[in-house]
Each structure stands twice: as structure tokens, then as C-alpha cells.
Write an enzyme that holds these catalytic residues in place. Structure first.
Site, PDB file in Angstrom:
ATOM      1  N   LYS A 176      -2.447   7.632  -5.477  1.00 58.06           N
ATOM      2  CA  LYS A 176      -0.726   7.517  -5.287  1.00 58.06           C
ATOM      3  C   LYS A 176      -0.738   7.566  -7.114  1.00 58.06           C
ATOM      4  O   LYS A 176       0.784   8.158  -8.036  1.00 58.06           O
ATOM      5  CB  LYS A 176      -0.488   6.341  -4.930  1.00 58.06           C
ATOM      6  CG  LYS A 176      -0.290   6.486  -3.336  1.00 58.06           C
ATOM      7  CD  LYS A 176      -0.048   4.649  -2.697  1.00 58.06           C
ATOM      8  CE  LYS A 176      -0.769   5.401  -1.166  1.00 58.06           C
ATOM      9  NZ  LYS A 176      -0.409   3.487  -0.413  1.00 58.06           N
ATOM     10  N   GLN A 191      -1.125  -2.492  -1.630  1.00 58.30           N
ATOM     11  CA  GLN A 191      -1.654  -1.536  -0.764  1.00 58.30           C
ATOM     12  C   GLN A 191      -2.070  -2.600   0.016  1.00 58.30           C
ATOM     13  O   GLN A 191      -2.380  -3.730   0.120  1.00 58.30           O
ATOM     14  CB  GLN A 191      -2.790  -0.897  -1.696  1.00 58.30           C
ATOM     15  CG  GLN A 191      -3.626  -0.501  -1.348  1.00 58.30           C
ATOM     16  CD  GLN A 191      -3.351   1.288  -0.416  1.00 58.30           C
ATOM     17  OE1 GLN A 191      -2.033   1.641  -0.793  1.00 58.30           O
ATOM     18  NE2 GLN A 191      -3.497   1.822   0.351  1.00 58.30           N
ATOM     19  N   ASP A 215       7.435   1.522   0.533  1.00 60.30           N
ATOM     20  CA  ASP A 215       6.667   1.371   2.611  1.00 60.30           C
ATOM     21  C   ASP A 215       7.480   1.472   3.094  1.00 60.30           C
ATOM     22  O   ASP A 215       7.094   2.260   4.408  1.00 60.30           O
ATOM     23  CB  ASP A 215       5.871   0.332   2.169  1.00 60.30           C
ATOM     24  CG  ASP A 215       4.377   1.050   1.794  1.00 60.30           C
ATOM     25  OD1 ASP A 215       3.957   2.091   1.497  1.00 60.30           O
ATOM     26  OD2 ASP A 215       3.340   0.244   1.335  1.00 60.30           O
TER      27      ASP A 215
HETATM   28  N1  GUN Z   1      -2.661   1.723   3.479  1.00 59.47           N
HETATM   29  C1  GUN Z   1      -2.564   2.591   4.489  1.00 59.47           C
HETATM   30  N2  GUN Z   1      -1.648   3.678   4.156  1.00 59.47           N
HETATM   31  C2  GUN Z   1      -0.937   2.435   3.589  1.00 59.47           C
HETATM   32  C3  GUN Z   1       0.520   2.390   3.139  1.00 59.47           C
HETATM   33  O1  GUN Z   1       1.249   3.837   3.408  1.00 59.47           O
HETATM   34  N3  GUN Z   1       1.116   1.910   2.052  1.00 59.47           N
HETATM   35  C4  GUN Z   1       0.688   1.032   1.717  1.00 59.47           C
HETATM   36  N4  GUN Z   1       1.446  -0.041   1.360  1.00 59.47           N
HETATM   37  N5  GUN Z   1      -1.247   0.608   2.051  1.00 59.47           N
HETATM   38  C5  GUN Z   1      -1.443   1.793   3.439  1.00 59.47           C
END
Ligand code: GUN
Length: 291
Positions: A53, A97, A120
């Protein structure tokens, strides 16, 4: 029949080109889009996702600040960090995350993020807005799924869509988006009786189960669009999805590969949400983006 492959990597690359232009315009106007990425603990998969990311942000001109906290961080410490990020005007998006270590109450953490920075789309306010049909931020994986379906040219109105998996992060929002696109939606989960009976009717099948190759060829309707959200590591160390890819290739109309399918699209949609958030911030400052 051989399915067409929906290449998430290629589609993400194309979309990122558009968003880079928007990031460039913001940067030129003195609004540097900023995303704070918070990771707690040393889960190897989460570390890889966060690294990807951050790299993607850098590539398109979004500033990303990584906050890596020890696995034994207390809830108070994490909430205090989120409070600081909420108050920081140079931060337009906050991503924590998931999953968090078990001692940290995930819901309490997500609810602490200012909804207007929740890129998110997982805050109850954002999930509620999505439910009501006026989303502010759409969760990234479901948003990526819809872009992939759009790329097929399929008209979703009246189609049978079956989503397998009922998480807040993928299954439930994906079902809502498919519903809003006019599909007739069935949401299946671990207690569903005779899963195959449902999946075999699906013109659009979204698999977000978390079990390697849980969807076999016989569970897929001929010609269906199959979106595989799973990323599972086999004992031999190979990455596979929730769908038996080889069998799906023979039966489906469209299939997303793993890796290189939904994963890159999740990151692309995160970038989109971060840019949108920075653009909203610019508008609030009275800065015109059309000049
Ligand atoms: N863990 C797995 N996918 C995601 C996501 O799209 N956002 C976040 N914050 N954690 C994740």
C-alpha cells in the site's frame, strides 16, 4: 468454454494513471494528499499488504506515513495515536491494518477514526451511508470487485449474484453494492446449507471465504463471472484463491486470478479513496480543483 481472465493488475494500473493526474493536481495546488497507515504487531501477511500500500501511494504522489506499533501496544496508546491523526490537517486518510492483535477491540479502534478520514469505509457511519445508498467511502475490496465487474461490460440488473462470506470488510458491503447495481443478491456464509445449490445459480459469484479452492468447478454456473477474493497459502507455499482456478477457467465466463486479481484492485481503490478525501479537504479550504 475458456473463461476470460479479469486482469486486476492491468486494470489497477490503468485506474492508477487517472488518479496520479488527480494527485499531481492536488500537489500542484499545495495540498499534498496524505495517508496514515497504522500496523500493530508483526503479522507477516499484514506487513506485506502494508508495504504494498505504501509503495503504491509513493508511485502516484500520495504521502504515506507508516505507524508501526509493537504487538503488545495498549488500546489507549492506539486510540491516542488515532486521535492525533484525526486532528492532523495534513492527514486525509487513516488506515488501520486488520486484523489487529486479539487484545485490541477492533470495533472500538475503527469507531475512533474520524469518518471523513476513514478511507477503508469501515466506520459504522460509512457502512450506514453505504446501506442507505449514499456512500461516502466504499470499502476498498468491494469497490474493486465492482470495478472488475464493470470491466466485463456485464449488465448486473436482474442478474443472480451470490456472495459467499459475510464479513463487514468484504461480503456484506459487496452484497449491498451488487444490490444497488440491480442484481438479485444471495449472501451465503459458514452456516449456509447446501452452498453449491446457491452458487450454481449465480451469474455473478463472489468468493470471500478464506478456504483454499472451496469453490469447485461443479459449483460454478457455466458462463458466470467469478470473483475470487481469497488469498490462501497451501502447505507447499503456493498462493491460491477460494476458487479452483483451473476448473473455473473451463466453466466460467470470467474469472479473476490469484494473485493478480482482487488484491491489486483493493490497493487501487484505497488510493482512489485517499485522493477523494484530499480533494474534499481542498474543497473545504475553498481551493478550486478546476482552475
Ligand atoms: N486487512 C485485509 N484487507 C484489509 C483492508 O482492506 N483494509 C484494512 N484496514 N485491513 C485489511
Amino acid at each position: 468454454m475458456t473463461a476470460q481472465i479479469i486482469d486486476g493488475k492491468q486494470l489497477a494500473q490503468k485506474l492508477r494513471g487517472d488518479w496520479k493526474q488527480r494527485a499531481d493536481r492536488l500537489n500542484a495546488l499545495g495540498i499534498a494528499p496524505g495517508l496514515a497507515v497504522v500496523i500493530v504487531g508483526d503479522d507477516p501477511a499484514s506487513q506485506v499488504y502494508v508495504r504494498n500500500k505504501i509503495k503504491a501511494c509513493r508511485e502516484i504522489g500520495i504521502r504515506s506515513d507508516e505507524h508501526a506499533l509493537a504487538g503488545d501496544t495498549t488500546l489507549d496508546t492506539l486510540l491516542a495515536l488515532i486521535d492525533r491523526l484525526n486532528a492532523d490537517a495534513t492527514v486525509h486518510g487513516i488506515l488501520v491494518q486488520l486484523p489487529l492483535p486479539a487484545h485490541l477491540a477492533q470495533a472500538a479502534v475503527i469507531e475512533r477514526i474520524a469518518p471523513e478520514k476513514d478511507v477503508d469505509g469501515l466506520h459504522v457511519r460509512n457502512l450506514g451511508n453505504l446501506l442507505a445508498g449514499h456512500a461516502h467511502f466504499v470499502p476498498c475490496t468491494p469497490a474493486g470487485i465492482m470495478e472488475m465487474l464493470k470491466s466485463t461490460g456485464l449488465d448486473l440488473r436482474g442478474k443472480e449474484a451470490v456472495v459467499v462470506g459475510r464479513s463487514n470488510i468484504v461480503g456484506k458491503p459487496a452484497a449491498l453494492l451488487l444490490l444497488q447495481a440491480g442484481a438479485t443478491v444471495t449472501l451465503c456464509h459458514s452456516q449456509t446449507k447446501d452452498l453449491a445449490q446457491h452458487t450454481r445459480r449465480a451469474d455473478v459469484l463472489v468468493a470471500a471465504i478464506g478456504k483454499p479452492r472451496a469453490i469447485s468447478g461443479e459449483m460454478i454456473k457455466a458462463g458466470a463471472a467469478v470473483i475470487d477474493v481469497g488469498i490462501n497459502r497451501t502447505p507447499e507455499g503456493k498462493l491460491v484463491g477460494d476458487v479452483d482456478y483451473g476448473a473455473a477457467l473451463q466453466r466460467a465466463g470470467w474469472i479473476t486470478p490469484v494473485p493478480g486479481g482482487v488484491g491489486p484492485m483493493t490497493i487501487a481503490m484505497l488510493l482512489c479513496n485517499a485522493i477523494v478525501s484530499a480533494e474534499r479537504h481542498a474543497a473545504e479550504q475553498g481551493i478550486s480543483l478546476n482552475a
